[in-house]
Design a protein around this motif. Sequence first.
Motif, PDB file in Angstrom:
ATOM      1  N   ASP A 139       6.718  17.584  -3.557  1.00 23.94           N
ATOM      2  CA  ASP A 139       6.218  16.544  -2.660  1.00 23.94           C
ATOM      3  C   ASP A 139       4.786  16.214  -3.071  1.00 23.94           C
ATOM      4  OD1 ASP A 139       4.154  18.103  -1.006  1.00 23.94           O
ATOM      5  OD2 ASP A 139       5.950  19.302  -0.658  1.00 23.94           O
ATOM      6  N   ASP A 140       4.235  15.145  -2.490  1.00 22.83           N
ATOM      7  CA  ASP A 140       2.863  14.754  -2.837  1.00 22.83           C
ATOM      8  C   ASP A 140       1.992  14.609  -1.590  1.00 22.83           C
ATOM      9  OD1 ASP A 140       3.677  12.348  -1.713  1.00 22.83           O
ATOM     10  OD2 ASP A 140       4.151  11.467  -3.648  1.00 22.83           O
ATOM     11  N   GLU A 141       2.369  15.301  -0.527  1.00 22.21           N
ATOM     12  CA  GLU A 141       1.635  15.172   0.731  1.00 22.21           C
ATOM     13  C   GLU A 141       0.197  15.657   0.617  1.00 22.21           C
ATOM     14  OE1 GLU A 141       3.833  17.204   3.715  1.00 22.21           O
ATOM     15  OE2 GLU A 141       5.505  15.774   3.711  1.00 22.21           O
ATOM     16  N   SER A 162       0.833  -1.196   0.000  1.00 25.77           N
ATOM     17  CA  SER A 162       0.000   0.000   0.000  1.00 25.77           C
ATOM     18  C   SER A 162       0.869   1.248   0.000  1.00 25.77           C
ATOM     19  CB  SER A 162      -0.911   0.023   1.231  1.00 25.77           C
ATOM     20  OG  SER A 162      -1.574   1.264   1.318  1.00 25.77           O
ATOM     21  N   ILE A 163       0.566   2.213  -0.862  1.00 28.38           N
ATOM     22  CA  ILE A 163       1.345   3.439  -0.889  1.00 28.38           C
ATOM     23  C   ILE A 163       0.926   4.373   0.235  1.00 28.38           C
ATOM     24  CG2 ILE A 163       1.636   3.306  -3.370  1.00 28.38           C
ATOM     25  CD1 ILE A 163      -0.400   5.592  -3.585  1.00 28.38           C
ATOM     26  N   SER A 164      -0.131   4.041   0.956  1.00 30.76           N
ATOM     27  CA  SER A 164      -0.540   4.878   2.071  1.00 30.76           C
ATOM     28  C   SER A 164       0.234   4.550   3.333  1.00 30.76           C
ATOM     29  CB  SER A 164      -2.046   4.711   2.328  1.00 30.76           C
ATOM     30  OG  SER A 164      -2.355   3.380   2.666  1.00 30.76           O
ATOM     31  N   THR A 165       1.173   3.583   3.239  1.00 32.27           N
ATOM     32  CA  THR A 165       2.010   3.249   4.370  1.00 32.27           C
ATOM     33  C   THR A 165       2.801   4.475   4.797  1.00 32.27           C
ATOM     34  OG1 THR A 165       2.226   0.991   3.571  1.00 32.27           O
ATOM     35  CG2 THR A 165       3.830   1.709   5.189  1.00 32.27           C
ATOM     36  N   VAL A 189      -6.075   9.239  -5.067  1.00 27.51           N
ATOM     37  CA  VAL A 189      -5.315   9.634  -6.248  1.00 27.51           C
ATOM     38  C   VAL A 189      -3.988   8.889  -6.287  1.00 27.51           C
ATOM     39  CG1 VAL A 189      -4.107  11.549  -7.371  1.00 27.51           C
ATOM     40  CG2 VAL A 189      -6.386  11.901  -6.411  1.00 27.51           C
ATOM     41  N   ARG A 190      -3.304   8.835  -5.159  1.00 30.80           N
ATOM     42  CA  ARG A 190      -2.017   8.133  -5.091  1.00 30.80           C
ATOM     43  C   ARG A 190      -2.167   6.657  -5.484  1.00 30.80           C
ATOM     44  NH1 ARG A 190       0.718  10.047   0.628  1.00 30.80           N
ATOM     45  NH2 ARG A 190       0.155  12.262   0.544  1.00 30.80           N
ATOM     46  N   GLN A 191      -3.136   6.009  -4.885  1.00 27.60           N
ATOM     47  CA  GLN A 191      -3.306   4.569  -5.114  1.00 27.60           C
ATOM     48  C   GLN A 191      -3.645   4.266  -6.563  1.00 27.60           C
ATOM     49  OE1 GLN A 191      -6.264   3.715  -2.128  1.00 27.60           O
ATOM     50  NE2 GLN A 191      -4.731   3.054  -0.641  1.00 27.60           N
ATOM     51  N   ASN A 192      -4.589   5.011  -7.118  1.00 29.04           N
ATOM     52  CA  ASN A 192      -5.025   4.715  -8.484  1.00 29.04           C
ATOM     53  C   ASN A 192      -3.959   5.046  -9.524  1.00 29.04           C
ATOM     54  OD1 ASN A 192      -7.948   3.729  -8.598  1.00 29.04           O
ATOM     55  ND2 ASN A 192      -8.122   5.428  -7.179  1.00 29.04           N
ATOM     56  N   GLY A 246       5.044   7.803  -0.294  1.00 27.51           N
ATOM     57  CA  GLY A 246       4.063   8.518  -1.086  1.00 27.51           C
ATOM     58  C   GLY A 246       4.110   8.096  -2.528  1.00 27.51           C
ATOM     59  N   LEU A 247       3.400   8.819  -3.378  1.00 26.96           N
ATOM     60  CA  LEU A 247       3.317   8.448  -4.787  1.00 26.96           C
ATOM     61  C   LEU A 247       4.670   8.589  -5.481  1.00 26.96           C
ATOM     62  CD1 LEU A 247       1.697   7.620  -7.264  1.00 26.96           C
ATOM     63  CD2 LEU A 247       1.068  10.017  -7.579  1.00 26.96           C
ATOM     64  N   ILE A 248       5.366   9.695  -5.242  1.00 28.80           N
ATOM     65  CA  ILE A 248       6.656   9.918  -5.889  1.00 28.80           C
ATOM     66  C   ILE A 248       7.633   8.803  -5.535  1.00 28.80           C
ATOM     67  CG2 ILE A 248       8.652  11.455  -6.033  1.00 28.80           C
ATOM     68  CD1 ILE A 248       6.723  13.796  -5.536  1.00 28.80           C
ATOM     69  N   GLU A 249       7.731   8.501  -4.244  1.00 27.90           N
ATOM     70  CA  GLU A 249       8.646   7.450  -3.802  1.00 27.90           C
ATOM     71  C   GLU A 249       8.250   6.093  -4.375  1.00 27.90           C
ATOM     72  OE1 GLU A 249      10.200   5.324   0.346  1.00 27.90           O
ATOM     73  OE2 GLU A 249       8.967   7.139   0.426  1.00 27.90           O
ATOM     74  N   SER A 250       6.954   5.796  -4.384  1.00 37.14           N
ATOM     75  CA  SER A 250       6.483   4.500  -4.882  1.00 37.14           C
ATOM     76  C   SER A 250       6.752   4.342  -6.372  1.00 37.14           C
ATOM     77  CB  SER A 250       4.991   4.327  -4.599  1.00 37.14           C
ATOM     78  OG  SER A 250       4.748   4.283  -3.214  1.00 37.14           O
ATOM     79  N   LEU A 251       6.549   5.412  -7.148  1.00 41.58           N
ATOM     80  CA  LEU A 251       6.828   5.354  -8.578  1.00 41.58           C
ATOM     81  C   LEU A 251       8.326   5.194  -8.839  1.00 41.58           C
ATOM     82  CD1 LEU A 251       4.390   8.091  -9.960  1.00 41.58           C
ATOM     83  CD2 LEU A 251       4.206   5.616 -10.275  1.00 41.58           C
ATOM     84  N   GLN A 252       9.138   5.840  -8.021  1.00 44.35           N
ATOM     85  CA  GLN A 252      10.588   5.699  -8.156  1.00 44.35           C
ATOM     86  C   GLN A 252      11.016   4.255  -7.897  1.00 44.35           C
ATOM     87  OE1 GLN A 252      13.115   8.268  -8.877  1.00 44.35           O
ATOM     88  NE2 GLN A 252      14.146   6.314  -9.232  1.00 44.35           N
ATOM     89  N   ILE A 253      10.471   3.661  -6.825  1.00 43.06           N
ATOM     90  CA  ILE A 253      10.789   2.268  -6.495  1.00 43.06           C
ATOM     91  C   ILE A 253      10.298   1.339  -7.596  1.00 43.06           C
ATOM     92  CG2 ILE A 253      10.300   0.379  -4.889  1.00 43.06           C
ATOM     93  CD1 ILE A 253      10.126   2.501  -2.670  1.00 43.06           C
TER      94      ILE A 253
END
Length: 206
Positions: free
Chosen positions: A103-105, A68-71, A111-114, A75-82
């Motif tokens: 940042d994407d706070e 889950s990216i809500s961990t 929005v982040r998840q989808n 966030g979204l930026i970090e998750s997309l980078q990974i």
Amino acid sequence: MLEERNRLAGEIHDSLAQSFTAITMQLEMAREATSQKEDDLLNYVERANDLARFGLAEARRSVMSLQSISTKGSGLIESLQILAERSNIAGRLRCTFRSNLQDDESLPVEVRQNLLRIAQESISNALRYAKSTAISVNLRSNQQHLVLKVKDNGIGIPSEAELREGFGFANMRARVKKLKGTLDIRTAPGRGTSIIVRVPFKQELP
């Protein structure tokens, strides 16, 4: 949640089963070549090694899909980078990520998840179907929209039917609709595919 789990289970099964079946076939041919002293032995082993690396990349990407990216702290930026980093396959595929967001706070969790799921689906398509060697993931914003673009250099989408319903596009459209955004799919045979998602976004000025 059940629908998402079933989708992920099917994706993991299909991608990993295909990879390891192919590895097994290559090693079987290598064994036969060993007994017959064929010159193609090294080619079979190298091919099996390539397939193993591809299977590992698919496993990492599938695990990423379950996270889950809500961990907290992600966030979204970090998750997309990974996601981009884990999609790289040495000697076969290069995946890069860029963003102009600081940042994407302020982004809603939905929005982040989808957007992450859409990026995962797009990369998966490029890996499994388009025979891509390069994929770029770009996240940018302006005062009206948040824009996610996933571009590959693969073989493109061959038919209108597949463009409408295939490759998980129906699922992508459903996610974009939830966000009240737009989905633009640009493709041509031999020229790759670009998936562009625009979501309403009001940027907070400093």
